[in-house]
Write an enzyme that holds these catalytic residues in place. Structure first.
Site, mmCIF file in Angstrom:
data_model
loop_
_atom_site.group_PDB
_atom_site.id
_atom_site.type_symbol
_atom_site.label_atom_id
_atom_site.label_comp_id
_atom_site.label_asym_id
_atom_site.label_seq_id
_atom_site.Cartn_x
_atom_site.Cartn_y
_atom_site.Cartn_z
ATOM 1 N N CYS A 130 0.686 -1.104 -0.359
ATOM 2 C CA CYS A 130 0.272 -0.415 0.076
ATOM 3 C C CYS A 130 1.089 1.232 -0.100
ATOM 4 O O CYS A 130 1.903 1.303 0.561
ATOM 5 C CB CYS A 130 -0.753 -0.059 1.349
ATOM 6 S SG CYS A 130 -1.103 -1.483 2.066
ATOM 7 N N ASP A 131 -0.112 1.882 -0.370
ATOM 8 C CA ASP A 131 0.999 3.303 -0.011
ATOM 9 C C ASP A 131 0.270 4.879 -0.079
ATOM 10 O O ASP A 131 -1.469 4.377 0.075
ATOM 11 C CB ASP A 131 2.081 3.772 -1.646
ATOM 12 C CG ASP A 131 2.978 4.773 -1.087
ATOM 13 O OD1 ASP A 131 3.604 5.087 0.066
ATOM 14 O OD2 ASP A 131 2.431 6.171 -1.527
ATOM 15 N N GLN A 132 0.171 5.546 0.776
ATOM 16 C CA GLN A 132 -1.013 6.916 0.623
ATOM 17 C C GLN A 132 0.021 8.769 0.312
ATOM 18 O O GLN A 132 1.226 8.906 0.931
ATOM 19 C CB GLN A 132 -1.252 6.181 2.706
ATOM 20 C CG GLN A 132 -2.695 7.811 2.012
ATOM 21 C CD GLN A 132 -3.480 7.562 3.528
ATOM 22 O OE1 GLN A 132 -2.639 7.728 4.784
ATOM 23 N NE2 GLN A 132 -4.568 7.345 3.594
ATOM 24 N N SER B 74 -3.550 3.892 -1.969
ATOM 25 C CA SER B 74 -2.877 2.563 -3.137
ATOM 26 C C SER B 74 -3.169 0.903 -2.295
ATOM 27 O O SER B 74 -2.578 1.160 -1.042
ATOM 28 C CB SER B 74 -2.240 2.610 -3.841
ATOM 29 O OG SER B 74 -1.071 2.900 -3.197
#
Length: 203
Positions: A83-85, A120
């Site tokens: 994930c990333d943010q 994501s």
């Protein structure tokens, strides 16, 4: 939840405590691996493209370190979740604050204004090689945040380690959150509904 008998394994590719908590709340058991990538060398114009590219890069970095043969031979599939943010404020992408000064400025900007989180989720099935990802956006509106609250947050320090210095579930900031258009779990870094959907598709 019968997580113990789940017919697949999950590797969470994140060191985030919030993401761990959310995935556990969803009833999954998982192991953790972190991707040590230089996020600064990946640049995209659009925040949605950026978080997807970063989730891909994290997956690739972790795949390099996994004994891949084992996952293909295993009876049950292993799913890698990365994930990333980022936070978007007035069209600009914000990552983790580089200093207390920057964190202070970020929080002052949100006061009486609004920001968005774009996060994501990417699920890779290590047995089949199937990979699917998507992103989720949440709009957050704030009341005026008093300067003394901002100072307390900086002193306490959690805001220094999160994208855009933005936290909504923190007891100090919660009273000043006016409206959240989207889900709290997404703001915290792992949208449950999207993660669930991608896990199902990857199997």
């Amino acid at each position: 939840m019968e997580a113990t008998t789940s017919p697949f394994k999950i590797v969470l590719g994140s060191s985030s405590i919030a993401r761990r908590k959310i995935l556990a709340e969803m009833g999954y058991e998982f192991t953790i691996m972190t991707a040590d990538i230089d996020e600064k060398c990946i640049r995209k114009e659009k925040p949605e493209d950026l978080v997807m590219a970063l989730a891909e890069a994290k997956a690739e970095a972790i795949l390099q370190r996994l004994p891949i043969g084992d996952n293909v031979k295993d009876a049950e599939p292993t799913l890698l979740v990365t994930c990333d943010q980022v936070v978007v404020y007035e069209g600009a992408v914000r990552e983790k604050p580089s200093s207390k000064e920057e964190a202070r400025q970020f929080l002052k900007d949100y006061s009486g204004s609004h920001a968005a989180t774009v996060g994501s989720v990417l699920v890779t099935n290590l047995k089949t090689g199937f990979r699917k990802g998507d992103w989720d956006r949440v709009e957050i509106y704030f009341h005026t945040i008093p300067d003394e609250t901002i100072e307390k947050l900086i002193e306490e320090g959690t805001v220094l380690y999160v994208a855009g210095g933005l936290i909504i579930e923190h007891p100090l900031i919660l009273p000043f959150v006016k409206q959240v258009v989207g889900t709290t779990d997404s703001v915290m870094g792992l949208p449950k509904a999207l993660t669930e959907k991608l896990i199902k598709e990857a199997l």
